[in-house]
Design a protein around this motif. Sequence first.
Motif, short mmCIF file in Angstrom:
data_model
loop_
_atom_site.label_atom_id
_atom_site.label_comp_id
_atom_site.label_asym_id
_atom_site.label_seq_id
_atom_site.Cartn_x
_atom_site.Cartn_y
_atom_site.Cartn_z
N PHE A 146 -14.13 57.00 49.60
CA PHE A 146 -15.32 55.87 50.39
C PHE A 146 -16.00 56.58 51.65
N THR A 147 -15.14 58.29 52.56
CA THR A 147 -16.35 58.99 53.27
C THR A 147 -17.26 60.13 51.92
N ALA A 148 -16.80 59.95 51.28
CA ALA A 148 -17.66 60.65 49.51
C ALA A 148 -18.89 59.79 49.35
N ALA A 149 -18.40 58.51 49.31
CA ALA A 149 -19.61 57.56 49.28
C ALA A 149 -20.41 57.39 50.42
N PHE A 159 -25.03 66.22 49.77
CA PHE A 159 -24.50 66.26 48.41
C PHE A 159 -23.85 66.99 47.69
N GLY A 160 -24.07 68.16 48.61
CA GLY A 160 -22.69 68.87 48.05
C GLY A 160 -21.30 68.33 49.08
N LEU A 161 -21.22 68.29 49.27
CA LEU A 161 -20.07 67.94 50.51
C LEU A 161 -19.21 66.68 49.84
N ARG A 162 -19.77 65.42 49.69
CA ARG A 162 -19.86 64.52 48.32
C ARG A 162 -19.03 64.80 47.21
N PHE A 199 -16.11 58.76 35.93
CA PHE A 199 -16.64 57.57 36.14
C PHE A 199 -16.56 57.83 37.81
N LEU A 200 -15.05 57.79 38.15
CA LEU A 200 -14.85 57.75 39.89
C LEU A 200 -15.04 58.49 40.39
N ALA A 201 -16.05 60.15 39.53
CA ALA A 201 -16.99 60.56 40.13
C ALA A 201 -18.24 60.58 40.21
N PHE A 202 -19.03 59.75 39.36
CA PHE A 202 -20.72 59.79 39.33
C PHE A 202 -20.85 58.39 39.32
N PRO A 203 -20.43 57.68 38.39
CA PRO A 203 -21.38 56.36 38.54
C PRO A 203 -20.23 55.45 39.39
N LEU A 204 -19.06 55.46 39.89
CA LEU A 204 -18.82 54.22 40.98
C LEU A 204 -19.44 54.66 42.08
N LEU A 221 -23.24 51.92 43.73
CA LEU A 221 -23.46 52.05 45.55
C LEU A 221 -24.38 52.21 46.00
N VAL A 222 -24.48 53.44 46.02
CA VAL A 222 -25.85 54.64 46.37
C VAL A 222 -27.16 53.92 46.28
N ASN A 223 -26.84 53.93 45.04
CA ASN A 223 -28.02 53.64 44.62
C ASN A 223 -28.83 52.21 44.60
#
Length: 603
Positions: free
Chosen positions: A35-38, A89-92, A145-150, A154-156
């Motif tokens: 959630f923090t990364a998102a 984005f690096g932190l994410r 999927f969990l690292a990027f598309p998921l 939401l982000v996009n």
Amino acid sequence: MVTTRATAEDRSDRSAVRTLLRLWPYVRPVRLRLFTAAFVAVLASCLALVIPLVLKWMVDGPVADRDPAGVWLGALCLLLLGIGEALLFGLRRWLVARPLAGVEASMRTDLYRHLQRLPVAFHDRWASGQLLSRGTTDLMLLRMFLAFPLTFLLVNGVTIFVGVIIMLLQDWTLGLVILIPAVPVIVTCVIFEKRYATVARRAQDQVGDLTTVVEESVLGIRIIKGFGRHRSQARAFRELSGTLRGTELRKARMLATIWGVIVTLPELAIGAALVLGAVRVADGELSAGTLVAFLSTALALRWPVDSIGFLLAMSQEAATATERYFEVMDETPETEAPQRGAGNCATSPHRPAADNDGIRFHNVRFRYPDAPEDSPPVLDRIDLHIRPGESMALVGATGSGKTTLTALVPRLHEVTSGRITLDGRDISAMSRQSLRELVAVAFEEPTLFSASVAENVLMGTGDGAGEPELERALAVAQAGFAHALPDGTATQVGEQGLSLSGGQRQRLALARAVVGRPRFLVLDDPLSALDVHTEAAVEAALREVLAETTALIVAHRPSTVLLADRVALLSGGRVAAVGTHHELLRTNAEYAHLMAGTEEADR
């Protein structure tokens, strides 16, 4: 072997979201970091949308006023916004890397543990390549999927929503022009999602089929070379590989189609907004800064919009991978029955129970779980008693059910009806761990693991066993050859033990069965791969072991039959006769015929 392709493709009502929600128990422990990364990613994307507003201020302010200091200030703001976006984005990426590797490892561990608990009947049905692909390729897709598309779905989504609001606030007329492609893009995405799900499932099943062929070719390389079948195997591999290639190309065509629609329509809308905006700037109805900010915002939304197709594709592949993973995890494992008075069995595998009754089969019937209900049972009305300390040979023609009967004792298969007791205790009331501490098994096809000789043999006993138990078991099995190996009993035998001869593997498997001094011993033709002289030496040593245990021995050779006190003849899934070897030779024509045939074959 079973794959689940047909049933999966027929599930037209499958919901990708509902399927992916099954991952929540694995994701929940790392939800805070995800959630923090998102949130960090959303913040980074929103920073990118501030850039057009800075450009508007620069064009309508310092640029229009010819103020160099203001231009430099604006440039500094843009630089800081760009650096901030990159850092966020690096932190994410740092936030999700470690926990998602842990999620993948946890799912793989659970899959492996579950496979160990599934019944033998499951493994008989499923191709090993299908299971391997679920534990490797599918879990890799889920981690990606969990690292990027998921996150970026939401982000996009948030970015597009905020960007559209900004454009409408800049100029609602141009904003409506930009929104014109939204309806056809949404319809295209809905159609794409349904069709791509089917093709993605087919491709992942085909990867499992291809993995099976590769595994079988590697394990059976001696057969392939021995019979000169390398060309036919290569042809089979090429056909499967070509089929997979065709499926992947179909996926690529579908992805190209949706990407073409998603990219082209917004570009046309941006072009139309540019022309309309330029006309309005020329007419004085719109400031140049507003047009620059509007177009910059629209261009900033190109990546979130363009990525929809490939994010949906990855999501469908992840949903398919989740479905395939839980197809295995949803299989019912071997269940443990209530311990109805079986507690004493677990206290010591070698101590006689109160009711010292040996092995009894009580009206046992068995039909394989997948067999049609109207098919005849493999075993029918088996009543058999092996007395305490007695050895009984099980003899019968090929297909009579001998191996199946022996597999019922350690509960590798469950009886369809009837019951089996050990010293008066129903084995269905024992835990499998307790039962398998009491019963040791040696199979006709000896399976060794990629471990040392000692580790393979001592697998048949508890953790406290050591060198004395190992040496005794090797002596019983006449497996002294192990000491002559390059590193003695520490020698690694290699995958499937194929670095050893068939007779050597069989002797090590026999040593594994007897090393723990089991109370009950089940041997499925344990000497079939031995030469006559080695067989005689093993039989002589094995007699001492059999004197201390209750044993059921599948036998084909008369010499093996003579190890037993009595013989049971199986015919058509039933016990046709029981007696000593010599009694049955005199009184049973079928038995005499079987023994005469084996003696002739031995000569």
